[in-house]
Design a protein around this motif. Structure first.
Motif, mmCIF file in Angstrom:
data_model
loop_
_atom_site.group_PDB
_atom_site.id
_atom_site.type_symbol
_atom_site.label_atom_id
_atom_site.label_comp_id
_atom_site.label_asym_id
_atom_site.label_seq_id
_atom_site.Cartn_x
_atom_site.Cartn_y
_atom_site.Cartn_z
ATOM 1 N N GLY A 100 0.738 -1.034 0.118
ATOM 2 C CA GLY A 100 0.112 -0.078 -0.073
ATOM 3 C C GLY A 100 0.948 1.265 -0.208
ATOM 4 N N THR A 101 2.084 1.168 0.242
ATOM 5 C CA THR A 101 3.052 2.564 0.185
ATOM 6 C C THR A 101 3.543 2.637 -1.074
ATOM 7 N N SER A 102 4.005 3.548 -1.339
ATOM 8 C CA SER A 102 4.891 4.141 -2.428
ATOM 9 C C SER A 102 6.097 4.149 -2.644
ATOM 10 N N VAL A 103 6.926 3.645 -3.514
ATOM 11 C CA VAL A 103 8.542 3.793 -3.500
ATOM 12 C C VAL A 103 8.994 4.561 -4.592
ATOM 13 N N LYS A 104 9.842 5.197 -4.391
ATOM 14 C CA LYS A 104 10.356 5.926 -5.532
ATOM 15 C C LYS A 104 11.966 5.355 -5.807
ATOM 16 N N ILE A 105 12.187 5.407 -6.984
ATOM 17 C CA ILE A 105 13.449 4.708 -7.608
ATOM 18 C C ILE A 105 14.093 5.967 -8.453
ATOM 19 N N GLU A 106 15.372 6.398 -8.181
ATOM 20 C CA GLU A 106 16.048 7.488 -9.061
ATOM 21 C C GLU A 106 17.154 6.785 -9.701
ATOM 22 N N CYS A 107 17.126 7.388 -10.582
ATOM 23 C CA CYS A 107 18.323 7.042 -11.837
ATOM 24 C C CYS A 107 19.113 8.398 -12.323
ATOM 25 N N ARG A 108 20.183 8.489 -12.165
ATOM 26 C CA ARG A 108 20.868 9.637 -12.267
ATOM 27 C C ARG A 108 22.008 9.300 -13.339
ATOM 28 N N SER A 109 21.827 10.172 -14.436
ATOM 29 C CA SER A 109 23.170 10.062 -15.280
ATOM 30 C C SER A 109 24.073 11.229 -14.857
ATOM 31 N N LEU A 110 25.427 10.678 -14.669
ATOM 32 C CA LEU A 110 26.430 11.388 -14.066
ATOM 33 C C LEU A 110 27.100 12.352 -14.974
ATOM 34 N N ASP A 111 27.331 11.860 -16.092
ATOM 35 C CA ASP A 111 28.429 12.520 -17.160
ATOM 36 C C ASP A 111 27.573 12.596 -18.665
ATOM 37 N N PHE A 112 26.514 12.254 -18.744
ATOM 38 C CA PHE A 112 25.790 12.084 -19.626
ATOM 39 C C PHE A 112 24.514 12.664 -19.934
ATOM 40 N N GLN A 113 23.951 13.435 -20.880
ATOM 41 C CA GLN A 113 22.828 14.311 -20.927
ATOM 42 C C GLN A 113 21.881 13.346 -21.187
ATOM 43 N N ALA A 114 21.158 12.588 -20.453
ATOM 44 C CA ALA A 114 20.136 11.486 -20.988
ATOM 45 C C ALA A 114 18.827 12.028 -21.223
ATOM 46 N N THR A 115 18.688 12.288 -22.633
ATOM 47 C CA THR A 115 17.283 12.674 -22.969
ATOM 48 C C THR A 115 16.407 11.603 -23.040
ATOM 49 N N THR A 116 16.920 10.237 -23.133
ATOM 50 C CA THR A 116 15.932 9.409 -22.841
ATOM 51 C C THR A 116 16.433 8.188 -21.748
ATOM 52 N N ALA A 151 9.128 0.994 -19.706
ATOM 53 C CA ALA A 151 8.702 2.359 -20.305
ATOM 54 C C ALA A 151 10.149 3.020 -20.385
ATOM 55 N N THR A 152 9.750 3.969 -21.575
ATOM 56 C CA THR A 152 10.699 4.802 -22.084
ATOM 57 C C THR A 152 10.376 6.401 -21.446
ATOM 58 N N SER A 153 11.407 6.936 -20.804
ATOM 59 C CA SER A 153 10.994 8.126 -20.187
ATOM 60 C C SER A 153 11.877 9.145 -21.144
ATOM 61 N N ASN A 154 11.154 10.169 -21.517
ATOM 62 C CA ASN A 154 11.656 11.256 -22.409
ATOM 63 C C ASN A 154 11.949 12.624 -21.744
ATOM 64 N N GLU A 155 12.839 13.377 -21.559
ATOM 65 C CA GLU A 155 13.144 14.731 -20.667
ATOM 66 C C GLU A 155 12.293 15.625 -21.320
ATOM 67 N N ASN A 214 9.064 10.061 -14.170
ATOM 68 C CA ASN A 214 9.023 11.470 -14.456
ATOM 69 C C ASN A 214 10.610 11.667 -14.909
ATOM 70 N N HIS A 215 10.712 12.541 -15.658
ATOM 71 C CA HIS A 215 12.207 12.782 -16.264
ATOM 72 C C HIS A 215 12.258 14.287 -16.510
ATOM 73 N N ALA A 216 12.408 14.945 -15.298
ATOM 74 C CA ALA A 216 12.089 16.258 -15.197
ATOM 75 C C ALA A 216 13.461 17.078 -15.835
ATOM 76 N N SER A 217 14.734 16.336 -15.705
ATOM 77 C CA SER A 217 15.786 16.938 -16.114
ATOM 78 C C SER A 217 16.741 15.948 -16.958
ATOM 79 N N LEU A 218 17.916 16.493 -17.905
ATOM 80 C CA LEU A 218 18.657 15.582 -18.294
ATOM 81 C C LEU A 218 19.650 14.768 -17.457
ATOM 82 N N THR A 219 19.589 14.787 -16.275
ATOM 83 C CA THR A 219 20.406 13.875 -15.597
ATOM 84 C C THR A 219 19.614 13.274 -14.540
ATOM 85 N N LEU A 220 18.298 13.104 -14.527
ATOM 86 C CA LEU A 220 17.413 12.569 -13.540
ATOM 87 C C LEU A 220 16.141 12.063 -14.041
ATOM 88 N N SER A 221 16.009 10.758 -13.791
ATOM 89 C CA SER A 221 14.631 10.033 -14.216
ATOM 90 C C SER A 221 14.255 9.222 -12.910
#
Lengths: 115, 111
Positions: free
Chosen positions: A16-32, A48-52, A70-77
């Motif tokens: 019943g709870t929600s969990v957030k998983i973060e994925c950061r691109s450290l040296d690459f502008q990840a548009t996808t 799924a495929t997330s698009n900035e 959510n893919h709000a920036s080029l470094t975080l989805s």
């Protein structure tokens, strides 16, 4: 090549709870960013495929309201598993990178256990 | 659509044995081919790749040659070690298509 940091590596949550998983691109502008799910002793299933800056594209059979991306920036989805249930327990992994020429770089994965 | 087929595992070998994991693919056009490795409890790491026919990818003693005529990309290693125990995924990427993974082959190397 790209370096991808995924967090957390392991999480145990109650049903019943929600969990957030973060994925950061450290040296690459990840548009996808690609999100995969892996069941025990099975291959990776593209969720799924997330698009900035725009909505994610979900694969057939994947509930978009349950797996919020959510893919709000080029470094975080982020992938949020909402109202988690035991059947959502799995290994989730994100990837991005140079595609056909260089291959994808993957995060280290998140093992989610819902109790 | 594109697809990747791998030999079914698990594969169990003794240390210093030779390894071959078969991989064949179906794709439109000319895909790039990859082998990824997943060690226990970890994510995927790119092991090697080949982007055109007859290319040979190699890394850490592993090799695979892109064979267009047989649509294959078999993974080989002359002498495996216990530390090579992992799951190996063959994958392809075509223009305009998502990355496609094979089902994975689990390798166990015994001392």
């Amino acid at each position: 090549g790209a370096v991808v940091s995924q967090h957390p590596s392991r999480v145990i949550c109650k049903s019943g709870t929600s969990v957030k998983i973060e994925c950061r691109s450290l040296d690459f502008q990840a548009t996808t960013m690609f999100w995969y799910r892996q069941f025990p002793k099975q291959s990776l299933m593209l969720m799924a495929t997330s698009n900035e800056g725009s909505k994610a594209t979900y694969e057939q059979g994947v509930e978009k309201d349950k797996f919020l991306i959510n893919h709000a920036s080029l470094t975080l989805s982020t992938l949020t598993v909402t109202s988690a249930h035991p059947e959502d327990s799995s290994f989730y992994i994100c990837g991005t990178g140079g595609g056909r020429e260089y291959g994808y770089t993957f995060g280290s994965g998140t093992r989610l256990t819902v109790v | 659509g594109d697809s990747v087929t791998q030999m079914e595992g698990p594969v169990t070998l003794s240390e210093e044995a030779c390894l071959t994991i078969n991989c064949t693919y179906t794709a439109t056009g000319y895909p790039s081919l990859f082998w990824y490795v997943q060690y226990p409890g970890e994510g995927l790491q790119l092991l090697l790749k080949a982007t055109k026919a007859d290319d040979k990818g190699s890394n850490k003693g592993f090799e695979a040659t892109y064979r267009k005529e047989t649509t294959s990309f078999h993974l080989e290693k002359g002498s495996v070690q216990v530390s090579d125990s992992a799951v190996y995924f063959c994958a392809l990427s075509s223009y305009g298509q998502n990355f496609v993974f094979g089902p994975g082959t689990r390798l166990s190397v015994l001392p």
